[in-house]
Design a protein around this motif. Structure first.
Motif, PDB file in Angstrom:
ATOM      1  N   LYS B 169       9.402  31.950  77.149  1.00 30.74           N
ATOM      2  CA  LYS B 169       9.561  30.627  76.549  1.00 30.74           C
ATOM      3  C   LYS B 169       8.791  29.591  77.362  1.00 30.74           C
ATOM      4  O   LYS B 169       8.182  29.934  78.377  1.00 30.74           O
ATOM      5  N   MET B 171       9.192  25.227  78.235  1.00 32.01           N
ATOM      6  CA  MET B 171       9.775  23.917  77.933  1.00 32.01           C
ATOM      7  C   MET B 171       9.449  22.931  79.047  1.00 32.01           C
ATOM      8  O   MET B 171       9.256  23.323  80.188  1.00 32.01           O
ATOM      9  N   ASN B 189      12.338  19.398  68.674  1.00 32.65           N
ATOM     10  CA  ASN B 189      12.374  20.808  69.080  1.00 32.65           C
ATOM     11  C   ASN B 189      10.962  21.396  69.063  1.00 32.65           C
ATOM     12  O   ASN B 189      10.776  22.603  68.857  1.00 32.65           O
ATOM     13  N   VAL B 192      10.334  24.507  71.324  1.00 31.15           N
ATOM     14  CA  VAL B 192      10.880  25.775  70.816  1.00 31.15           C
ATOM     15  C   VAL B 192      10.103  26.228  69.574  1.00 31.15           C
ATOM     16  O   VAL B 192       9.803  27.418  69.414  1.00 31.15           O
ATOM     17  N   THR B 196       8.251  29.917  69.671  1.00 32.20           N
ATOM     18  CA  THR B 196       8.710  30.958  68.743  1.00 32.20           C
ATOM     19  C   THR B 196       7.634  31.246  67.688  1.00 32.20           C
ATOM     20  O   THR B 196       7.246  32.395  67.509  1.00 32.20           O
ATOM     21  N   SER B 238      17.878  21.435  65.792  1.00 32.45           N
ATOM     22  CA  SER B 238      17.819  22.897  65.804  1.00 32.45           C
ATOM     23  C   SER B 238      17.202  23.456  64.536  1.00 32.45           C
ATOM     24  O   SER B 238      16.577  24.525  64.563  1.00 32.45           O
ATOM     25  N   THR B 241      13.341  24.509  64.107  1.00 33.58           N
ATOM     26  CA  THR B 241      12.909  25.841  64.535  1.00 33.58           C
ATOM     27  C   THR B 241      13.209  26.883  63.458  1.00 33.58           C
ATOM     28  O   THR B 241      12.411  27.804  63.236  1.00 33.58           O
ATOM     29  N   THR B 249      15.241  33.275  64.197  1.00 29.59           N
ATOM     30  CA  THR B 249      16.072  32.214  64.773  1.00 29.59           C
ATOM     31  C   THR B 249      17.245  31.903  63.854  1.00 29.59           C
ATOM     32  O   THR B 249      17.161  32.094  62.636  1.00 29.59           O
ATOM     33  N   HIS B 263      19.973  26.111  68.387  1.00 29.00           N
ATOM     34  CA  HIS B 263      19.227  27.278  67.890  1.00 29.00           C
ATOM     35  C   HIS B 263      19.517  28.499  68.757  1.00 29.00           C
ATOM     36  O   HIS B 263      19.821  28.382  69.944  1.00 29.00           O
TER      37      HIS B 263
END
Lengths: 133, 282
Positions: B169, B171, B189, B192, B196, B238, B241, B249, B263
Motif C-alpha cells: 500500500k 499513504m 480516499n 487507497v 488498489t 470509503s 474505493t 474492496t 474500506h
C-alpha cells in the motif's frame, strides 16, 4: 520476445544478510502444482449482471458499456494466478506478464533491495542513537 | 543535500500550523522544501508572508478538469488536486524525485532498532539520510511510489512482532518521480483508490514499515481536509474505493469503542503477486 518492465531501474543489489530472517519483502513463493484455470477467477457476479443487461430494453451501445463495466466485478485470485504462471509455457507466461497478472522481480531487485534498505536504516538507527542513554 | 530531490508539503488553510515544516527541521532534514498551496486558499497571503519563495501555488480548478473525481460534487476541499499537481510542479522546478508530505506530521520515527526488533518510537535524527536510503530503494525497483509507514499500519501492535513487513500500500508520504507519473483519482480516499486500482493493474506501491510518520488526529486539526471529513465522516470516503475497485474492496465496521465504516481490502484479490524471475521461462 520483449521482457515487459514498467520502468527502467538502477539496481546492483545482491547480498546475504543477517537480517534476512527478520524482514518480509512482499515476494510470493508459488506453489508448483498447477491449479485449474477456472479457479483463477470468480465471475459469478459478472455473469449475473450481464444476464440482466442482456434481458433489458436499453440500446446496444449502452449494453456494450455495461457489459464492459460488469467485468470490474470479476474477482481474481492472484495467488493461484501466480501458481498458474510458474506452471505455464513461455507463450502463456509472456501474455500473463503483458497483462500484469504477475510482477516479476528481476534480479531480485525488490527482495534484496529491501534487505539492503533495512540494513542501511539499521545502521542509521545506530548512528542516531549512539549518544542516547 | 540529496541530489535531484525535494520535499513538497501539501497544505491548505492553515499557514500558521504547517507542523510538518518544523518537524522536518527538527528531525534533521536540510534539503529543499516547497509549500504547495492552491489558488482557492483564502490564507494564501499569509503563506507567502511566512514562507516566501518556498510557496508554490497551483490552479485547483484547472487541475480538477484533468482528473476523474469520481462524483459530481463541487466541493474541492480535498488533497487530490495537490497530490496530482506535484508532478508538474517538480517538472517545472527541474527536479526528478520528490516526496509528498501532508502538513500535520509531528514526528518522523524508527519502528525497528538496529537488530530490526520492532520498537514503538525512536526519533530519526538525520532525516536527510533516511530519505536518501528510501530514495535509493525506490530508484532500484520498478515501483510507482513508496512510502513510510503511518500509525494505522501498526494497529494490533508492531512492538512485539519480530518481522518487518513491506506492505503493498502507499499513504501520506509518497516518494515519486517525474519519470514515473501517475494520477490520483476519486475526490477522497485518493491514496487507497490509487494503490488498489492501479495496483491491480500491476503498478507497484510499497510501504516501508522500518520508519514512520506521526500525524495529528485529522478531525481535531483545523483546516486541511478536516472539514470534508467532519461533513461526511468516513462513510462517503470509503465508497470511492468501492466504486473504483469493486472486486476486491468492501465496506466494514472498524473499531469497537467508536465504530465507523471503513474500506476493507481483500489483498489476495487486489494486486498481482511479485515473484522471482527464477520462475520465468527463458
Amino acid at each position: 520476445m520483449k521482457e515487459y518492465k514498467l520502468f527502467e531501474i538502477e539496481s546492483d543489489t545482491k547480498l546475504d544478510s543477517k537480517y534476512t530472517s527478520k524482514i518480509k519483502a512482499p515476494i510470493y513463493t508459488p506453489n508448483l502444482n498447477k491449479p485449474s484455470v477456472f479457479k483463477l477467477y470468480d465471475n459469478t457476479k459478472t455473469k449475473e449482471l450481464i444476464k440482466n443487461i442482456k434481458k433489458s430494453n436499453i440500446n446496444d451501445d449502452e449494453k456494450v458499456f455495461l457489459i464492459e463495466a460488469a467485468k470490474r466485478h470479476t474477482v481474481f485470485n492472484y495467488s493461484l494466478i501466480a501458481d498458474y504462471y510458474v506452471n505455464s509455457n513461455k507463450e502463456m507466461q509472456d501474455l500473463m506478464e503483458q497483462s500484469a497478472l504477475v510482477i516479476i522481480d528481476f534480479d531480485k531487485a525488490i527482495e534484496y533491495g529491501y534487505v539492503k534498505l533495512s540494513e542501511d536504516i539499521a545502521e542509521q538507527y545506530l548512528k542516531d542513537t549512539k549518544d542516547d542513554k | 543535500m540529496i541530489n535531484n530531490f525535494c520535499v513538497f508539503i501539501l497544505t491548505h488553510g492553515r499557514p500558521n500550523n504547517v507542523v510538518t515544516y518544523d518537524s522536518l527541521k527538527k528531525f534533521g532534514y536540510t534539503g529543499k522544501v516547497y509549500i504547495v498551496i492552491d489558488n482557492e486558499d483564502k490564507t494564501a497571503k499569509e503563506y507567502y508572508k511566512k514562507f516566501g519563495k518556498k510557496v508554490i501555488m497551483f490552479d485547483k480548478l484547472a487541475i480538477s478538469k484533468e482528473l476523474d473525481e469520481g462524483d459530481n460534487f463541487k466541493d474541492r476541499r480535498a488533497i487530490i488536486y495537490a497530490r496530482n499537481a506535484c508532478f508538474n510542479i517538480a517538472k517545472d522546478l527541474g527536479i526528478k524525485y520528490f516526496i509528498e508530505l501532508d502538513d500535520d506530521y509531528t514526528d518522523f520515527r524508527y519502528k525497528a532498532d538496529n537488530n530490526l526488533n520492532a520498537i514503538d518510537r525512536k526519533p530519526i535524527k538525520n532525516l536527510n539520510n533516511v530519505f536518501e536510503i528510501l530514495l535509493n530503494y525506490y530508484k532500484s525497483i520498478p515501483a510507482i511510489s513508496i512510502a513510510m509507514a503511518q500509525g494505522g499500519d501498526f494497529f494490533g501492535g508492531a512492538a512485539g512482532n519480530d518481522t518487518l513487513i513491506c506492505k503493498r500500500k502507499c499513504m501520506n508520504t509518497f516518494i515519486c518521480s517525474t519519470a514515473r507519473p501517475f494520477k490520483f483519482f476519486g475526490r477522497i480516499n485518493e491514496d487507497v483508490n490509487a494503490y488498489t486500482n492501479l495496483g491491480g493493474r500491476g503498478f507497484l506501491f510499497l510501504t516501508i514499515t522500518n520508519v514512520a510518520i506521526q500525524q495529528k488526529a485529522t478531525q481535531k486539526n483545523k483546516g486541511g481536509m478536516s472539514g470534508i471529513y467532519l461533513d461526511n465522516g468516513t462513510y462517503i470516503k470509503s465508497f470511492y474505493t468501492i466504486i473504483y475497485s469493486p472486486s476486491c474492496t468492501k465496506i466494514e465496521t472498524m473499531g469497537s469503542k467508536h465504530p465507523r465504516l471503513h474500506h476493507s481490502i481483500s489483498w489476495d484479490n487486489a494486486v498481482p503477486k511479485i515473484i522471482s524471475d527464477n520462475y520465468k521461462r527463458k
